[in-house]
Design a protein around this motif. Structure first.
Motif, PDB file in Angstrom:
ATOM      1  N   ARG A  11      27.253  -5.064 -57.682  1.00  0.00           N
ATOM      2  CA  ARG A  11      27.814  -5.861 -56.585  1.00  0.00           C
ATOM      3  C   ARG A  11      27.745  -5.055 -55.281  1.00  0.00           C
ATOM      4  O   ARG A  11      28.206  -3.911 -55.221  1.00  0.00           O
ATOM      5  CB  ARG A  11      29.269  -6.232 -56.879  1.00  0.00           C
ATOM      6  CG  ARG A  11      29.856  -7.061 -55.721  1.00  0.00           C
ATOM      7  CD  ARG A  11      31.191  -7.700 -56.049  1.00  0.00           C
ATOM      8  NE  ARG A  11      32.152  -6.699 -56.463  1.00  0.00           N
ATOM      9  CZ  ARG A  11      33.189  -6.937 -57.264  1.00  0.00           C
ATOM     10  NH1 ARG A  11      33.391  -8.154 -57.741  1.00  0.00           N
ATOM     11  NH2 ARG A  11      34.015  -5.977 -57.598  1.00  0.00           N
ATOM     12  N   TYR A  12      27.167  -5.664 -54.266  1.00  0.00           N
ATOM     13  CA  TYR A  12      27.048  -5.011 -52.963  1.00  0.00           C
ATOM     14  C   TYR A  12      28.315  -5.164 -52.154  1.00  0.00           C
ATOM     15  O   TYR A  12      28.982  -6.199 -52.199  1.00  0.00           O
ATOM     16  CB  TYR A  12      25.835  -5.568 -52.190  1.00  0.00           C
ATOM     17  CG  TYR A  12      24.565  -5.020 -52.788  1.00  0.00           C
ATOM     18  CD1 TYR A  12      24.056  -3.800 -52.369  1.00  0.00           C
ATOM     19  CD2 TYR A  12      23.946  -5.669 -53.852  1.00  0.00           C
ATOM     20  CE1 TYR A  12      22.926  -3.267 -52.969  1.00  0.00           C
ATOM     21  CE2 TYR A  12      22.828  -5.140 -54.456  1.00  0.00           C
ATOM     22  CZ  TYR A  12      22.325  -3.932 -54.011  1.00  0.00           C
ATOM     23  OH  TYR A  12      21.233  -3.389 -54.617  1.00  0.00           O
ATOM     24  N   LYS A  13      28.620  -4.092 -51.382  1.00  0.00           N
ATOM     25  CA  LYS A  13      29.770  -4.138 -50.487  1.00  0.00           C
ATOM     26  C   LYS A  13      29.371  -4.923 -49.240  1.00  0.00           C
ATOM     27  O   LYS A  13      28.184  -5.168 -49.023  1.00  0.00           O
ATOM     28  CB  LYS A  13      30.176  -2.711 -50.137  1.00  0.00           C
ATOM     29  CG  LYS A  13      30.579  -1.951 -51.394  1.00  0.00           C
ATOM     30  CD  LYS A  13      31.275  -0.651 -51.107  1.00  0.00           C
ATOM     31  CE  LYS A  13      31.786  -0.099 -52.430  1.00  0.00           C
ATOM     32  NZ  LYS A  13      32.176   1.297 -52.388  1.00  0.00           N
ATOM     33  N   PRO A  14      30.341  -5.295 -48.419  1.00  0.00           N
ATOM     34  CA  PRO A  14      30.009  -6.114 -47.237  1.00  0.00           C
ATOM     35  C   PRO A  14      28.931  -5.492 -46.345  1.00  0.00           C
ATOM     36  O   PRO A  14      28.169  -6.204 -45.705  1.00  0.00           O
ATOM     37  CB  PRO A  14      31.344  -6.226 -46.505  1.00  0.00           C
ATOM     38  CG  PRO A  14      32.358  -6.115 -47.607  1.00  0.00           C
ATOM     39  CD  PRO A  14      31.787  -5.140 -48.609  1.00  0.00           C
ATOM     40  N   ASN A  15      28.807  -4.144 -46.332  1.00  0.00           N
ATOM     41  CA  ASN A  15      27.772  -3.541 -45.474  1.00  0.00           C
ATOM     42  C   ASN A  15      26.369  -3.692 -46.076  1.00  0.00           C
ATOM     43  O   ASN A  15      25.378  -3.324 -45.446  1.00  0.00           O
ATOM     44  CB  ASN A  15      28.085  -2.064 -45.204  1.00  0.00           C
ATOM     45  CG  ASN A  15      28.041  -1.198 -46.467  1.00  0.00           C
ATOM     46  OD1 ASN A  15      27.495  -1.610 -47.503  1.00  0.00           O
ATOM     47  ND2 ASN A  15      28.599  -0.004 -46.383  1.00  0.00           N
ATOM     48  N   MET A  16      26.270  -4.202 -47.284  1.00  0.00           N
ATOM     49  CA  MET A  16      25.012  -4.429 -48.000  1.00  0.00           C
ATOM     50  C   MET A  16      24.227  -3.128 -48.245  1.00  0.00           C
ATOM     51  O   MET A  16      23.060  -3.177 -48.623  1.00  0.00           O
ATOM     52  CB  MET A  16      24.116  -5.431 -47.261  1.00  0.00           C
ATOM     53  CG  MET A  16      24.605  -6.849 -47.303  1.00  0.00           C
ATOM     54  SD  MET A  16      24.437  -7.582 -48.945  1.00  0.00           S
ATOM     55  CE  MET A  16      22.905  -8.461 -48.790  1.00  0.00           C
TER      56      MET A  16
END
Ligand code: AMP
Length: 300
Positions: free
Chosen positions: A84-89
């Motif tokens: 799963r990627y964090k909001p900063n991708m």
């Protein structure tokens, strides 16, 4: 010239802040092979279980990828990974890993692949990287990747692998972890002392740096408008880079620098869609057009 890759083939589930893709084709060797096969034919050495969907094998067969080294092991299950990627991708968490067949004996190198000259050892246990290399008659250029797990737990074996390769491609966090240096220029220089003649440190949206005995060169990332799924960016980078070197048949300083541009562009396409969504339809002229754009950006 013949280019061989060994690494994982997996079934990935990827979550980004806005979207998700379930049970898609992934794995380090897959991303590498798709990019590199736009330059030269690629020989793939990997193992999957008998649950590997035939449709995914068909996808691999759409490119100049020789599947003679793809073992389908009866009674075993294919590697699976969920991230799963964090909001900063840029950063991601691994939510689940099922190593499955990757925990068993590694695949063998078919006799007809043993004369391979350009080798990419994608991220796997360093002892397995050495075992694969030991089956190649006379490699000319060997490049490897690694990951935090092996740096932390298998340091001695990893140092042995690094002593056997010509080049290493890692990301910034791995370079820092390996050398204990926060400064990436110092980290890159320290890594050259471990054996490789060149080191590439990837820095996500901040581009990549090449280190050789002549110093270092920085390239920015290609300014992609849409980043949909960064999975496979690193292996696609390696595929474009090593594919270009194999096509040119050398690894002099100038070729390494050109290779950086090809790696950067290959990665920029991979992140535009989930899995091989964008890369599947990619042609060599798409790559060349974007490399030309990238060279213009570098000139400005
Ligand atoms: P990258 O984004 O370039 O680091 O590569 C992502 C790919 O690495 C995914 O498609 C995963 O299937 C694969 N992968 C993740 N963890 C591992 C692991 N421990 N061993 C081998 N492959 C992995």
């Amino acid at each position: 010239m013949s280019l061989l890759v060994t690494g994982s083939i997996g079934i990935d589930t990827v979550l980004t802040p806005d979207e998700r893709a379930d049970e898609v084709l992934g794995g380090t060797a897959v991303y590498f092979a798709f990019s590199a096969s736009l330059y030269v034919p690629v020989r793939l050495v990997a193992v999957v279980g008998d649950d590997f969907p035939p449709a995914y094998r068909d996808v691999l067969a759409t490119r100049e990828i020789d599947l003679a080294g793809l073992e389908v092991r009866r009674g075993s299950r294919t590697f699976r990974w969920t991230g799963r990627y964090k909001p900063n991708m840029n950063e991601r968490d691994t939510l689940e890993v099922q190593l499955n067949v990757l925990e068993e004996a590694p695949p063998g190198v078919p006799d007809e692949f043993k004369d391979s000259t350009y080798i990419f050892l994608a991220n796997t246990h360093p002892v397995q990287q050495q075992a694969l290399l030991g089956q190649i008659d006379a490699p000319k250029l060997v490049v490897c990747d690694t990951m935090d797990l092996w740096i932390a737990n298998e340091r001695e074996s990893l140092l042995k692998t690094l002593g056997m390769v010509n080049g290493v491609i890692v990301n910034d966090a791995e370079a820092r972890q390996l050398t204990g240096r926060m400064d990436l220029v110092e980290a890159g220089r320290d890594m050259l002392e471990l054996g490789p003649q060149f080191v590439i440190i990837k820095k996500g949206e901040h581009g990549a740096t090449l280190f050789t005995e002549n110093g270092s060169v920085d390239v920015p990332a290609f300014p992609t408008e849409k980043v949909r799924d960064p999975t496979g960016a690193g292996d696609s980078f390696a595929g474009g880079f090593l594919g270009y070197l194999a096509q040119e048949g050398n690894a002099d300083e100038d070729t390494l620098r050109q290779g950086l541009a090809h790696g950067t562009v290959a990665a920029s396409f991979a992140i535009e869609d989930f899995s091989l969504g964008r890369v599947r339809s990619l042609t060599r002229s798409d790559i060349d057009r974007r490399v030309a754009q990238f060279v213009e950006i570098l000139r400005d």
